[in-house]
Every structure is written in C-alpha cells, then in structure tokens.
Design a protein around this motif. Structure first.
Motif, mmCIF file in Angstrom:
data_model
loop_
_atom_site.group_PDB
_atom_site.id
_atom_site.type_symbol
_atom_site.label_atom_id
_atom_site.label_comp_id
_atom_site.label_asym_id
_atom_site.label_seq_id
_atom_site.Cartn_x
_atom_site.Cartn_y
_atom_site.Cartn_z
ATOM 1 N N MET A 163 0.842 -1.180 0.000
ATOM 2 C CA MET A 163 0.000 0.000 0.000
ATOM 3 C C MET A 163 0.884 1.240 0.000
ATOM 4 N N SER A 164 0.572 2.182 -0.846
ATOM 5 C CA SER A 164 1.356 3.387 -0.992
ATOM 6 C C SER A 164 1.068 4.371 0.127
ATOM 7 N N LYS A 165 2.134 5.037 0.595
ATOM 8 C CA LYS A 165 1.972 6.056 1.628
ATOM 9 C C LYS A 165 1.879 7.446 1.015
ATOM 10 N N SER A 166 1.910 7.554 -0.316
ATOM 11 C CA SER A 166 1.824 8.866 -0.943
ATOM 12 C C SER A 166 0.418 9.422 -0.759
ATOM 13 N N PRO A 167 0.323 10.735 -0.536
ATOM 14 C CA PRO A 167 -0.985 11.324 -0.275
ATOM 15 C C PRO A 167 -1.898 11.290 -1.494
ATOM 16 N N THR A 168 -3.167 11.109 -1.194
ATOM 17 C CA THR A 168 -4.201 11.240 -2.210
ATOM 18 C C THR A 168 -5.137 12.336 -1.723
ATOM 19 N N THR A 169 -5.975 12.803 -2.592
ATOM 20 C CA THR A 169 -6.887 13.888 -2.232
ATOM 21 C C THR A 169 -8.199 13.318 -1.720
ATOM 22 N N VAL A 170 -8.624 13.841 -0.570
ATOM 23 C CA VAL A 170 -9.879 13.425 0.050
ATOM 24 C C VAL A 170 -10.776 14.653 0.143
ATOM 25 N N GLU A 171 -12.044 14.475 -0.187
ATOM 26 C CA GLU A 171 -12.995 15.569 -0.070
ATOM 27 C C GLU A 171 -13.758 15.425 1.247
ATOM 28 N N VAL A 172 -13.752 16.494 2.024
ATOM 29 C CA VAL A 172 -14.522 16.522 3.268
ATOM 30 C C VAL A 172 -15.422 17.743 3.243
ATOM 31 N N SER A 173 -16.527 17.662 3.969
ATOM 32 C CA SER A 173 -17.488 18.758 4.019
ATOM 33 C C SER A 173 -17.602 19.256 5.460
ATOM 34 N N ILE A 174 -17.391 20.552 5.636
ATOM 35 C CA ILE A 174 -17.491 21.173 6.949
ATOM 36 C C ILE A 174 -18.377 22.407 6.822
ATOM 37 N N LEU A 175 -19.438 22.443 7.578
ATOM 38 C CA LEU A 175 -20.445 23.507 7.502
ATOM 39 C C LEU A 175 -20.886 23.766 6.057
ATOM 40 N N ASP A 176 -21.225 22.679 5.384
ATOM 41 C CA ASP A 176 -21.764 22.726 4.026
ATOM 42 C C ASP A 176 -20.787 23.277 2.988
ATOM 43 N N LYS A 177 -19.511 23.294 3.329
ATOM 44 C CA LYS A 177 -18.489 23.712 2.371
ATOM 45 C C LYS A 177 -17.534 22.546 2.180
ATOM 46 N N ASP A 178 -17.205 22.254 0.916
ATOM 47 C CA ASP A 178 -16.331 21.129 0.609
ATOM 48 C C ASP A 178 -14.879 21.582 0.555
ATOM 49 N N TYR A 179 -14.014 20.724 1.085
ATOM 50 C CA TYR A 179 -12.579 20.971 1.092
ATOM 51 C C TYR A 179 -11.868 19.750 0.542
ATOM 52 N N LEU A 180 -10.829 19.972 -0.267
ATOM 53 C CA LEU A 180 -9.973 18.899 -0.752
ATOM 54 C C LEU A 180 -8.709 18.906 0.101
ATOM 55 N N VAL A 181 -8.401 17.749 0.688
ATOM 56 C CA VAL A 181 -7.269 17.651 1.597
ATOM 57 C C VAL A 181 -6.375 16.507 1.155
ATOM 58 N N ALA A 182 -5.076 16.771 1.060
ATOM 59 C CA ALA A 182 -4.119 15.706 0.744
ATOM 60 C C ALA A 182 -3.917 14.873 2.004
ATOM 61 N N CYS A 183 -3.984 13.552 1.830
ATOM 62 C CA CYS A 183 -3.925 12.665 2.980
ATOM 63 C C CYS A 183 -3.415 11.294 2.540
ATOM 64 N N PRO A 184 -2.488 10.692 3.316
ATOM 65 C CA PRO A 184 -2.072 9.326 2.982
ATOM 66 C C PRO A 184 -3.277 8.389 3.015
ATOM 67 N N GLU A 185 -3.254 7.402 2.162
ATOM 68 C CA GLU A 185 -4.386 6.481 2.012
ATOM 69 C C GLU A 185 -4.776 5.822 3.330
ATOM 70 N N ASP A 186 -3.780 5.461 4.138
ATOM 71 C CA ASP A 186 -4.076 4.757 5.393
ATOM 72 C C ASP A 186 -4.607 5.678 6.489
ATOM 73 N N GLN A 187 -4.680 6.981 6.231
ATOM 74 C CA GLN A 187 -5.192 7.928 7.210
ATOM 75 C C GLN A 187 -6.516 8.570 6.790
ATOM 76 N N GLN A 188 -7.073 8.134 5.682
ATOM 77 C CA GLN A 188 -8.283 8.763 5.157
ATOM 78 C C GLN A 188 -9.480 8.623 6.092
ATOM 79 N N ASP A 189 -9.672 7.461 6.677
ATOM 80 C CA ASP A 189 -10.804 7.280 7.600
ATOM 81 C C ASP A 189 -10.672 8.204 8.800
#
Length: 109
Positions: free
Chosen positions: A1-27
């Motif tokens: 499994m790669s430790k390189s970051p991938t982009t995860v979309e999260v929503s906070i107060l109805d606004k979406d944010y793209l965050v770089a995050c290693p695959e094993d830390q996405q949850d």
C-alpha cells in the motif's frame, strides 16, 4: 500500500474541502472532519457566534480544551496509579521485586 498522499474531499459547515492525505489515514481524516463539522454546527446553532471564521476558532478552542482536559485526566490517573502501586509494593514486602518474584512461577518455592 502506498503512503503517498491522495486527495480526500470533506465537508465542513456545508463547504467542501480537498485535503491531501495518505491512504491509510483517510478514515481518520473523515472522522476528524465530521467531529469538527459537528462542533461548528453546535456553535452556530447557539446564535452567539457569527461568521464561519469565528465559529471555526471557537470550535478549535473547544476541541483543544477537551484534548488538554483528557491529557490532564490521563496524567492525574497515571499519578494515582503510581501512588497506589507504591502503596501495594510497600504492603506486599517493600520492593517491586517482591511482587515480581511472587508473580513469577520460576521463583516460587
């Protein structure tokens, strides 16, 4: 499994944010975002704090306070356990080695 970051979309107060995050830390990132969203919504619901930036700062302060309280409680619990361990050691023979030998089957007579 790669430790390189991938982009995860999260929503906070109805606004979406793209965050770089290693695959094993996405949850963990998604849980953190849900927790922050929940805290910010609680603050917004009170109506006492206006503006997303101020709500975010208040949420950050509340979360930091909770973490510091948990840390203090953990430190207090550690100190209490150390104190109890010293009392038990004293009552059982005065040294930790006495309890160690009692718990070690090779040292039993």
């Amino acid at each position: 499994m790669s430790k390189s970051p991938t982009t995860v979309e999260v929503s906070i107060l109805d606004k979406d944010y793209l965050v770089a995050c290693p695959e094993d830390q996405q949850d963990a990132l998604r849980r953190a975002a849900r927790h922050l969203d929940s805290k910010m919504r609680e603050i917004r619901t009170t109506g006492k704090v206006l503006g997303t930036e101020r709500i975010a700062v208040m949420a950050a302060l509340n979360i930091t306070h909770e973490l510091l309280e948990d840390s203090s409680m953990s430190g207090a619990a550690d100190e209490l356990l150390r104190s109890m361990e010293e009392k038990l050691d004293s009552a059982l023979g005065g040294s930790p080695s006495a309890t160690d030998s009692a718990n070690n089957p090779d040292n039993r007579n």
